[in-house]
Design an enzyme around this catalytic site. Structure first.
Site, short mmCIF file in Angstrom:
data_model
loop_
_atom_site.label_atom_id
_atom_site.label_comp_id
_atom_site.label_asym_id
_atom_site.label_seq_id
_atom_site.Cartn_x
_atom_site.Cartn_y
_atom_site.Cartn_z
N GLU A 258 3.63 -1.10 -9.69
CA GLU A 258 2.50 -0.86 -8.88
C GLU A 258 2.62 -0.17 -7.66
O GLU A 258 1.73 0.72 -7.31
CB GLU A 258 1.97 -2.47 -8.30
CG GLU A 258 0.99 -2.43 -7.66
CD GLU A 258 0.47 -3.80 -7.13
OE1 GLU A 258 -0.65 -4.24 -6.71
OE2 GLU A 258 1.29 -4.59 -6.94
N ASP B 159 -5.02 -4.18 1.05
CA ASP B 159 -4.85 -5.51 1.38
C ASP B 159 -3.26 -5.89 1.56
O ASP B 159 -2.98 -6.09 0.25
CB ASP B 159 -5.66 -6.58 0.72
CG ASP B 159 -5.62 -6.30 -0.83
OD1 ASP B 159 -5.33 -5.15 -1.18
OD2 ASP B 159 -6.04 -7.25 -1.36
#
Length: 514
Positions: free
Chosen positions: A474, A290
């Protein structure tokens, strides 16, 4: 004559005979050598170090080795003690990650009334940053590192949490929050069970039942897809009547956690019902990607998202892995009818993938667009999932390896896609889970040189960034070997799956220098 205490002396037996001894007392001549030679700039560093063995064993090793010189003595100390970083000293990658696991670990959770958190019966690890709860597919890659770092207890307890979620809700939600219950994430639970060393037949039976229940969730639209000959929930009938899966969400409203962002995106897509845009945004969140050009008809415009119209290669590879694991589990339980059923299902899925999602002329696996009735043009690292789960033939794997080498390998690791869109699951970003999927999948098919090359490039990127920032991030820019960008929120550090994959790679390839 005044007593000893009155003169400022310690009276005999005033201190407990059981009081712990200081490092100077415990390590005597070794302590004196370390501190006298100043092998650490700060004299407090060694006295705060934690011995890995008892003092007698360490002293015996010191007397046996007699390390000469500061460098030899420093190396000896680091072998036998966990040494905290000094003021200008940073831990190595593996040591830093080992130190992060306790910071990211949470105890069993009983949420207070009104909290959006879901109860969890056992300890778990969170990704870090804004992600304060366990996430489904993140957790598999975190578990890889936990196992490599000797934390098998957390691997088992996290599996117990996921079993509990399946038993209560019928599936593993995107994350352990109420607002994630309408969707899942890439189904890695079957592969989590591969990491387990649990031998108790009762526990294994319970976990197999949970896996079958999760499978039922993903296939809940099977009957209506067959009869209606159109997609139903997460099931898509292909032109020949075979069934594959898609990402979906049971709700068609703005996401709770991205409410304003979703309303803004839907407003831009004024030519279609807002509910359709919301559903596709939610389905994109279920994919874990996403967002990405994989789901967009215009790669530069999020408002053109059509996730629910796409049959993704990664999802169908993972469900094939689920089917094969269920068949194996049923065989172990002597349930022959179940074994036959799921072997048939796995074979049927592989045949459908080979027919619709394999492009022999382009040497790649692809997503398939129901809107266009053909594979999409997007080349992504999701093409490596069939290798990762063992679904590809040797010839397919060799072809995918050549495409990967020629088009997906970047200076700092594996590209997510080759398209620059500003979305975080596109170029120039690379992500830890996709590095592992590639490295492990290529290794499975004996493409060892390419697997190791990708692993080395990724570790260099993580290491360079860690040395500059002191953080595990991340995502990363694998073109420039720096922190990644894009997405709906600021770059997060912590970070569960980066820690896990880094430890797993360094465990597999110990000669790769961080």
């Amino acid at each position: 004559m005044p007593g000893a205490a009155a003169q400022g002396q310690t009276p005999p037996n005033a201190q407990s005979q059981h009081a712990p001894q200081s490092p100077q007392v415990l390590f005597g001549p070794l302590f004196e050598a370390v501190q006298s030679m100043r092998i650490f700039p700060d004299g407090k560093t060694f006295v705060d170090a934690v011995p890995r063995e008892d003092a007698d064993a360490i002293l015996a090793a010191w007397r046996s080795e007699r390390p000469q010189g500061a460098e030899a003595l420093r190396a000896f100390v680091r072998r036998h003690f966990d040494v905290p970083p000094g003021p200008d000293e940073r831990l190595g990658l593996r040591a830093h990650i080992a130190a992060l696991w306790p910071q990211l670990t949470r105890p069993p959770l009983t949420p207070p009334p009104g909290s959006s958190a879901l109860p969890l019966p056992a300890a778990y690890v969170v990704p870090g940053g804004r992600f304060r709860e366990p996430y489904y597919w993140d957790s598999y890659f975190t578990m890889l590192g936990l196992k490599a770092d000797g934390r098998r207890d957390l691997v088992e307890s996290m599996i117990d949490d996921f079993v509990s979620l399946i038993e209560r809700y019928g599936h593993i939600p995107n994350g352990a929050r109420t607002y994630y219950l309408s969707r899942s994430q890439p189904p890695f639970f079957a592969l989590m069970l591969d990491l387990s060393e649990q031998a108790d037949p009762a526990v294994r039976a319970r976990r197999l039942a949970a896996l079958r229940k999760e499978y039922a969730y993903w296939m809940a639209g099977e009957a209506c897809a067959k009869t209606g000959k159109k997609p139903c929930a997460r099931v898509v009938p292909m032109p020949d009547g075979s069934l594959l899966n898609r990402y979906w969400d049971d709700r068609d409203t703005p996401r709770d956690e991205s409410f304003a962002e979703d309303r803004a995106t839907a407003a831009k897509a004024s030519s279609r019902p807002a509910a359709d845009t919301y559903r596709d945004l939610r389905a994109g969140a279920e994919s874990g990607w996403d967002f990405s050009s994989r789901w967009l008809t215009d790669p530069q415009d999020l408002a053109t998202i059509r996730t629910a119209a796409i049959v993704p290669i990664d999802l169908n590879a993972l469900i094939w892995a689920m089917e094969t694991r269920i068949a194996k589990g049923c065989a172990e339980a002597a349930d022959q009818s179940c074994q036959r059923e799921f072997t048939r299902r796995a074979d049927a899925r592989k045949a459908a993938v080979d027919r619709y999602l394999w492009l022999a002329k382009e040497s790649r696996y692809a997503d398939w667009s129901r809107d266009d009735g053909k594979p999409t043009a997007v080349l992504s690292s999701a093409a490596l999932y069939p290798l990762f789960v063992g679904m590809a033939s040797p010839a397919q794997a060799k072809a995918v390896a050549a495409t990967t080498r020629g088009k997906l390998v970047a200076p700092g690791g594996l590209r997510t896609t080759g398209t620059h869109t500003g979305q975080q699951w596109d170029a120039p970003n690379g992500w830890a889970p996709l590095q592992w999927v590639a490295v492990d999948g290529l290794g499975r098919y004996d493409e060892q040189d390419l697997a190791r090359d990708i692993a080395g490039r990724w570790i260099k990127t993580v290491s360079v960034t860690y040395n500059e920032t002191g953080k595990m991030l991340e995502k990363y820019d694998v073109e420039e070997q720096r922190p990644g960008g894009g997405g709906e929120y600021p770059l997060q550090d912590g970070f569960g799956w980066t820690n896990g994959v880094t430890s797993a790679i360094l465990e597999r390839y110990p000669t790769i220098a961080p």
